[in-house]
Design an enzyme around this catalytic site. Structure first.
Site, PDB file in Angstrom:
ATOM      1  N   HIS A  79      -7.636  -4.534  -3.012  1.00 29.08           N
ATOM      2  CA  HIS A  79      -6.476  -3.898  -2.379  1.00 29.08           C
ATOM      3  C   HIS A  79      -6.205  -4.562  -1.029  1.00 29.08           C
ATOM      4  O   HIS A  79      -7.118  -4.864  -0.275  1.00 29.08           O
ATOM      5  CB  HIS A  79      -6.774  -2.408  -2.181  1.00 29.08           C
ATOM      6  CG  HIS A  79      -5.610  -1.609  -1.687  1.00 29.08           C
ATOM      7  ND1 HIS A  79      -4.599  -1.193  -2.523  1.00 29.08           N
ATOM      8  CD2 HIS A  79      -5.294  -1.158  -0.450  1.00 29.08           C
ATOM      9  CE1 HIS A  79      -3.709  -0.509  -1.816  1.00 29.08           C
ATOM     10  NE2 HIS A  79      -4.106  -0.476  -0.561  1.00 29.08           N
ATOM     11  N   CYS A 102       0.858  -1.199   0.000  1.00 27.06           N
ATOM     12  CA  CYS A 102       0.000   0.000   0.000  1.00 27.06           C
ATOM     13  C   CYS A 102       0.893   1.247   0.000  1.00 27.06           C
ATOM     14  O   CYS A 102       1.694   1.434  -0.905  1.00 27.06           O
ATOM     15  CB  CYS A 102      -0.954  -0.061   1.183  1.00 27.06           C
ATOM     16  SG  CYS A 102      -2.101   1.316   1.340  1.00 27.06           S
ATOM     17  N   ASP A 122      -9.145  -2.582  -7.385  1.00 26.57           N
ATOM     18  CA  ASP A 122      -8.401  -1.689  -6.497  1.00 26.57           C
ATOM     19  C   ASP A 122      -8.656  -0.249  -6.908  1.00 26.57           C
ATOM     20  O   ASP A 122      -8.249   0.182  -7.986  1.00 26.57           O
ATOM     21  CB  ASP A 122      -6.905  -2.003  -6.583  1.00 26.57           C
ATOM     22  CG  ASP A 122      -6.095  -1.356  -5.472  1.00 26.57           C
ATOM     23  OD1 ASP A 122      -6.539  -0.317  -4.952  1.00 26.57           O
ATOM     24  OD2 ASP A 122      -5.025  -1.893  -5.131  1.00 26.57           O
TER      25      ASP A 122
END
Length: 225
Positions: A193, A113, A161
Site C-alpha cells: 500500500h 489511499c 495491501d
C-alpha cells in the site's frame, strides 16, 4: 510551481493547491490526498501534472490539518464529514472548470489511499468528471453509488495491501463488471500500500510508481478533453 488558493461555495471557505499547466493551459485534474492531509507529497503530484501539461487542483479536505503520525491520520480520516467533503469536491471541480488555465470541458480525478475511494465517490456524484484514477482507495465511511458512475476508471493496486486488499479489489471489479462500467485494473506483484509515495521509502517502489504514473497520464490524456 503551484500555489495555495482560496475558494468558497457561497457560505464556507476552503483552500487548495493549484498548479497551472506548464504551457499556460491544459486539461484539468483534481488530486485527492491520502489520510495524512494536503502534505508536500500531494502538492508535488500536482506540480508533476503541471509539468506534463495538466492544470491540477488538490483541495484541502482537512481544512488545514495534516500529520505524519498514523494514529492521528486514522483519526482525521474517521472524522471526515462526508457531506461537507462532497461540497468541497463539487466546488473544486467548478473552480477548476472556470479557470483560464483549464482547456478541457470536463476534469479528471485521481486519489491515493483515502483519496482513491473519494475519487470514486466524486466520479459517481459529478458528471463533469470524465476520468477517474484510484490508487489503492480505502475509506470505511465512503460507499460510492457505482450505478451513477459516468466515466471510465483506472484502478492501480498493490498485491500486499491489507487496506485495499486483493479480495476488495476483486469485489469492486466484479461489481463494476455487473454494472457494465468501463474500467481497467492493475495489481502490481510484490508491492505494498502507498507504493507511489516517494516520501515513504519503506513502501515506495520506484519502478512500479513510474509505470503507474505513465498509465495515469495516458488515461487522462485519452479521457479528459
Amino acid at each position: 510551481m503551484g500555489e495555495m488558493i482560496g475558494f468558497n461555495d457561497g457560505s464556507d471557505s476552503y483552500q487548495g493547491y493549484l498548479a497551472q499547466a506548464a504551457g499556460g493551459r491544459g486539461p484539468g485534474v483534481i488530486v485527492l490526498q491520502e489520510w495524512w492531509g494536503l502534505v508536500p507529497h500531494i502538492k508535488d503530484v500536482c506540480d508533476r501534472f503541471a509539468a506534463e501539461g495538466f492544470t491540477a487542483l488538490a483541495p484541502d479536505l482537512y481544512k488545514g490539518d495534516s500529520t505524519k503520525d498514523p494514529s492521528e491520520a486514522a483519526t482525521l480520516m474517521q472524522a471526515l464529514n462526508i457531506t461537507e467533503t462532497a461540497q468541497i469536491l463539487r466546488k473544486a471541480v467548478l473552480v477548476l472548470l472556470a479557470s483560464d488555465a483549464v482547456s478541457s470541458k470536463g476534469v479528471g480525478v485521481v486519489g491515493f489511499c483515502m483519496g482513491g475511494q473519494l475519487a470514486l465517490f466524486a466520479a459517481s456524484e459529478n458528471p463533469a468528471i470524465t476520468g477517474c484514477v484510484d490508487f489503492y482507495g480505502i475509506h470505511p465511511k465512503v460507499q460510492p453509488s457505482y450505478r451513477s458512475l459516468g466515466c471510465p476508471v483506472l484502478g492501480l493496486f498493490a498485491e500486499r495491501d491489507n487496506s485495499a486488499s486483493p479480495e476488495a479489489v476483486k469485489a469492486l471489479d466484479k461489481e463494476l463488471m455487473l454494472l457494465d462500467k468501463p474500467h481497467e485494473f492493475h495489481t502490481y506483484p510484490g508491492t505494498d500500500h502507498a507504493f507511489f509515495n516517494d516520501t515513504r521509502p519503506e513502501v515506495y517502489n520506484a519502478e512500479v510508481a513510474s509505470d503507474a504514473w505513465r498509465r495515469t497520464l495516458d488515461f487522462f490524456r485519452n479521457n479528459v478533453v
